[in-house]
Design an enzyme around this catalytic site. Structure first.
Site, mmCIF file in Angstrom:
data_model
loop_
_atom_site.group_PDB
_atom_site.id
_atom_site.type_symbol
_atom_site.label_atom_id
_atom_site.label_comp_id
_atom_site.label_asym_id
_atom_site.label_seq_id
_atom_site.Cartn_x
_atom_site.Cartn_y
_atom_site.Cartn_z
ATOM 1 N N GLU A 1 8.831 0.710 -22.708
ATOM 2 C CA GLU A 1 7.834 1.323 -21.818
ATOM 3 C C GLU A 1 6.820 2.148 -22.598
ATOM 4 O OE1 GLU A 1 11.106 1.330 -21.591
ATOM 5 O OE2 GLU A 1 11.805 1.336 -19.519
ATOM 6 N N CYS B 1 11.293 2.693 -27.209
ATOM 7 C CA CYS B 1 11.516 1.975 -25.949
ATOM 8 C C CYS B 1 10.316 1.092 -25.601
ATOM 9 C CB CYS B 1 11.696 2.958 -24.796
ATOM 10 S SG CYS B 1 13.197 3.934 -24.855
ATOM 11 N N CYS C 1 10.714 8.140 -21.449
ATOM 12 C CA CYS C 1 9.658 7.222 -20.975
ATOM 13 C C CYS C 1 9.058 7.736 -19.670
ATOM 14 C CB CYS C 1 10.208 5.813 -20.810
ATOM 15 S SG CYS C 1 10.524 4.996 -22.392
ATOM 16 N N ASN D 1 11.202 -3.144 -26.681
ATOM 17 C CA ASN D 1 11.812 -2.142 -27.566
ATOM 18 C C ASN D 1 11.845 -2.625 -28.999
ATOM 19 O OD1 ASN D 1 13.762 -3.887 -26.325
ATOM 20 N ND2 ASN D 1 15.432 -2.542 -26.931
ATOM 21 N N CYS E 1 14.036 5.349 -19.179
ATOM 22 C CA CYS E 1 14.776 6.540 -19.624
ATOM 23 C C CYS E 1 13.933 7.794 -19.388
ATOM 24 C CB CYS E 1 15.159 6.410 -21.092
ATOM 25 S SG CYS E 1 13.797 6.721 -22.230
ATOM 26 N N GLU F 1 13.638 -1.585 -32.448
ATOM 27 C CA GLU F 1 14.679 -0.743 -33.038
ATOM 28 C C GLU F 1 14.501 -0.620 -34.541
ATOM 29 O OE1 GLU F 1 18.442 -2.221 -31.529
ATOM 30 O OE2 GLU F 1 17.965 -1.441 -29.521
HETATM 31 N N1 THU Z 1 15.431 1.187 -24.053
HETATM 32 C C1 THU Z 1 14.172 0.886 -23.602
HETATM 33 O O1 THU Z 1 13.452 0.089 -24.215
HETATM 34 N N2 THU Z 1 13.743 1.502 -22.486
HETATM 35 C C2 THU Z 1 14.459 2.413 -21.767
HETATM 36 O O2 THU Z 1 13.935 3.006 -20.829
HETATM 37 C C3 THU Z 1 15.843 2.676 -22.122
HETATM 38 C C4 THU Z 1 16.322 2.108 -23.397
HETATM 39 C C5 THU Z 1 15.893 0.560 -25.297
HETATM 40 C C6 THU Z 1 16.043 1.520 -26.432
HETATM 41 C C7 THU Z 1 17.061 0.808 -27.299
HETATM 42 O O3 THU Z 1 16.378 -0.089 -28.162
HETATM 43 C C8 THU Z 1 17.881 0.002 -26.315
HETATM 44 O O4 THU Z 1 17.146 -0.023 -25.101
HETATM 45 C C9 THU Z 1 19.253 0.575 -26.041
HETATM 46 O O5 THU Z 1 19.179 1.907 -25.671
#
Ligand code: THU
Length: 160
Positions: free
Chosen positions: A75, A73, A115, A62, A112, A64
């Site tokens: 994935e 994310c 994704c 991920n 999520c 940010e």
């Molecule tokens: N996140 C992912 O990388 N993948 C997911 O399927 C769910 C959430 C990340 C996004 C964000 O940077 C952090 O987790 C908190 O939500």
């Protein structure tokens, strides 16, 4: 009116060492990716490792951003990396892991909704299931035999 059951089947591995050895290696790559995540705001790091049919392993984590919705994310970083570098090459397996500096993540962390939607298009296009393995930092690992089993009644190009 009638009711139907929508059933999802998953396999639970009690611990990392219970995974098939080749999946342990893929999950280890996901851990490697997770540690390189850029997650200064949530402190929740996610790593993803995709195994392609040509043997390539594609990593994502991920990323940010101070403008929060601009982040992405793990994935989707991984699947778009695969799609952009190796278009048309099938994805066999996906391993996902998450950790946090706020708390010990001991529950399996599934992808999520956004994704799942994104990954589903790749699975549909390649006409072959993608095995998904997901875990926290420690504890159980969940395996599903396909992405679509995580996304019943999903939206796809056939509606357009
Ligand atoms: N996140 C992912 O990388 N993948 C997911 O399927 C769910 C959430 C990340 C996004 C964000 O940077 C952090 O987790 C908190 O939500």
């Amino acid at each position: 009116m009638r009711k139907i059951d929508v059933v999802a089947t998953a396999t639970i591995f009690e611990e990392f060492l219970e995974l098939p050895s080749e999946v342990q290696i893929l999950m280890q790559r996901a851990v490697e990716a997770r540690e390189k995540a850029y997650a200064p705001y949530s402190r929740f790091k996610v790593g993803a490792a995709l195994l392609l049919e040509n043997g390539q392993v594609i990593l994502g984590n991920n990323q940010e951003n101070a403008a929060y919705p601009s982040g992405m994310c793990a994935e989707r970083v991984a699947i778009w990396k695969a799609g952009s570098e190796f278009p048309g090459v099938k994805v066999k397996q996906l391993a996902i892991t998450a950790s946090s500096s706020n708390t010990k993540v001991d529950q399996p962390v599934g992808p999520c909704g956004a994704c799942r939607q994104t990954l589903s298009e790749y699975e549909i296009n390649q006409k072959e299931s993608i095995e998904i393995y997901f875990m926290g930092e420690v504890g159980q690992i969940v395996k599903t035999a396909s992405l679509l089993s995580l996304l019943p009644f999903s939206f796809d190009r056939s509606y357009l």
